[in-house]
Design a protein around this motif. Sequence first.
Motif, mmCIF file in Angstrom:
data_model
loop_
_atom_site.group_PDB
_atom_site.id
_atom_site.type_symbol
_atom_site.label_atom_id
_atom_site.label_comp_id
_atom_site.label_asym_id
_atom_site.label_seq_id
_atom_site.Cartn_x
_atom_site.Cartn_y
_atom_site.Cartn_z
ATOM 1 N N GLY A 143 0.820 -1.209 0.000
ATOM 2 C CA GLY A 143 0.000 0.000 0.000
ATOM 3 C C GLY A 143 0.854 1.258 0.000
ATOM 4 O O GLY A 143 0.532 2.246 -0.669
ATOM 5 N N TYR A 144 1.938 1.215 0.750
ATOM 6 C CA TYR A 144 2.849 2.369 0.817
ATOM 7 C C TYR A 144 3.432 2.667 -0.563
ATOM 8 O O TYR A 144 3.431 3.823 -1.007
ATOM 9 C CB TYR A 144 3.966 2.070 1.819
ATOM 10 N N TRP A 145 3.894 1.633 -1.262
ATOM 11 C CA TRP A 145 4.498 1.862 -2.573
ATOM 12 C C TRP A 145 3.477 2.328 -3.598
ATOM 13 O O TRP A 145 3.788 3.130 -4.485
ATOM 14 C CB TRP A 145 5.203 0.591 -3.057
ATOM 15 N N MET A 146 2.232 1.856 -3.486
ATOM 16 C CA MET A 146 1.177 2.343 -4.382
ATOM 17 C C MET A 146 0.977 3.845 -4.213
ATOM 18 O O MET A 146 0.887 4.595 -5.195
ATOM 19 C CB MET A 146 -0.136 1.599 -4.115
ATOM 20 N N MET A 147 0.912 4.292 -2.965
ATOM 21 C CA MET A 147 0.699 5.712 -2.709
ATOM 22 C C MET A 147 1.908 6.537 -3.131
ATOM 23 O O MET A 147 1.754 7.649 -3.675
ATOM 24 C CB MET A 147 0.418 5.934 -1.220
ATOM 25 N N ILE A 148 3.113 6.024 -2.926
ATOM 26 C CA ILE A 148 4.322 6.762 -3.326
ATOM 27 C C ILE A 148 4.354 6.951 -4.838
ATOM 28 O O ILE A 148 4.674 8.042 -5.340
ATOM 29 C CB ILE A 148 5.592 6.012 -2.846
ATOM 30 N N VAL A 149 4.017 5.909 -5.587
ATOM 31 C CA VAL A 149 4.009 6.021 -7.055
ATOM 32 C C VAL A 149 2.991 7.063 -7.508
ATOM 33 O O VAL A 149 3.279 7.904 -8.376
ATOM 34 C CB VAL A 149 3.706 4.647 -7.695
ATOM 35 N N ILE A 150 1.795 7.033 -6.910
ATOM 36 C CA ILE A 150 0.767 8.018 -7.266
ATOM 37 C C ILE A 150 1.240 9.432 -6.931
ATOM 38 O O ILE A 150 1.058 10.376 -7.710
ATOM 39 C CB ILE A 150 -0.562 7.710 -6.545
ATOM 40 N N LEU A 151 1.885 9.592 -5.777
ATOM 41 C CA LEU A 151 2.383 10.904 -5.374
ATOM 42 C C LEU A 151 3.452 11.418 -6.332
ATOM 43 O O LEU A 151 3.492 12.616 -6.655
ATOM 44 C CB LEU A 151 2.954 10.839 -3.958
ATOM 45 N N LEU A 152 4.322 10.530 -6.789
ATOM 46 C CA LEU A 152 5.370 10.954 -7.726
ATOM 47 C C LEU A 152 4.762 11.398 -9.060
ATOM 48 O O LEU A 152 5.240 12.353 -9.684
ATOM 49 C CB LEU A 152 6.368 9.816 -7.945
#
Length: 437
Positions: A93-102
């Motif tokens: 979940g953390y990596w999903m949100m980081i990718v969206i944020l980038l």
Amino acid sequence: MQYQSFREYAQGAAKIGIGLGVIAILARWVTGITIFASPEALVKYGIFGGIGYALMGAIALMAFGWLGKKVRREYGDGLTIGDFFQNKLHGVGYWMMIVILLITSIEGLFTQGMAAGVLVNILLGVPISIGMLCFFLLCVIYVGFGGMALIQRLAFVQVILMFAAAILIPLYFFIAKGVENVYQGIRLYHPYLLVLNNHEGLFFMCTGLLIGFGQIFVDQATWQRLYMIEGKKIVPTFLLSGLIWATVPLAFSSLIMVVIFTGSFNNIYSLLFDLIRKIDTIFLLVLFVLCSFGAVTSAFGAGLHSMISLIAGNVYPLLKPDANEKQKMRMGYMLAIAIGVLSFALTYFYTPTLLDLLFFFGIIYAALIVPLLFIVFSKGKVDNFIPLCALIGLVAGYSSRYTLGNLDAVWVSMMVSSLLVIVYWCGKLMKKHLGNH
């Protein structure tokens, strides 16, 4: 500029109060998009477009104050939004949100780069590509290597110039031309701007509010400023910032009214050419140029700095756990150059209008609103399904965009992600209820 630690580079040396907090937030959100897109909204959707654009940011900033207070109460030692997500989300979940944020970060840099290129072309007659290249080089040097301390120093000057331009230039034009003459000219040449029963304009206003909430709630630079402000002063700082910010789009929209009341126009950029020609006082012209460049540079700088902080502070240490402070700083400098080159390449090859771009990426922002609220107000770690809800929502939004258009797709994105979160929450409540029995 030499920094002793990555924390100092990302956040500055000390916590700030209401005054400096408001300046930092306004310097982040008075952008090139504000200068270009608010008049475009007025021209495209009438008076509701101008008012709606002002409201979308103002209400979202005020609401973020209460959201930020909850964040700081639960996790007050962070530097970035990535720190909060590390505390609340599991790995996937953390990596999903980081990718969206980038992705949203690149969008922000992209739009500011476009605004800068157009601005340099209008003001100086320099080709857009050369203007963008000079702009990106300037921002990489001043932000990538200057850090938060230099951003804070320049923010004060930028806000003073912005308000001086927003007050003095419209006042000068309305006194010189006469308010009644401007009103009569708009009634004659552009009566559609004054229509109150404008359903498309109302729909734009509601959709803009939705995008404004999503955009500000997940903005990395805003989260950084949230962690910089003293805890007790968060809510009044964001309330005051929202109220003040609302006046800026209205001021720039009023400038466009002064230009269009004498006849027709080709597009929003031709209006800006006409505006420059009509400013016949050297002092006001210099003020407008400095205000415009200050807004674009400040917003791009804040976005670039927050993206560097997110990657160097939250992504790089996970890939290289033994990284020390100097390695993080070195990574930050390298990222500044890499992101600057990428932003220039994207801006060089793609040139949509800023309002179209806002609604295109607004699909992502709308999909994130309810999942983010669920993450913030949940106790403990949040299941990976919640970030997945945002991902499914934005996929649904972009899939529907080809048949419904950008505005409707924003609502589809929000409703799909929200419905999934509600279903998950209801299922969790039912499971807890059955467990108690």
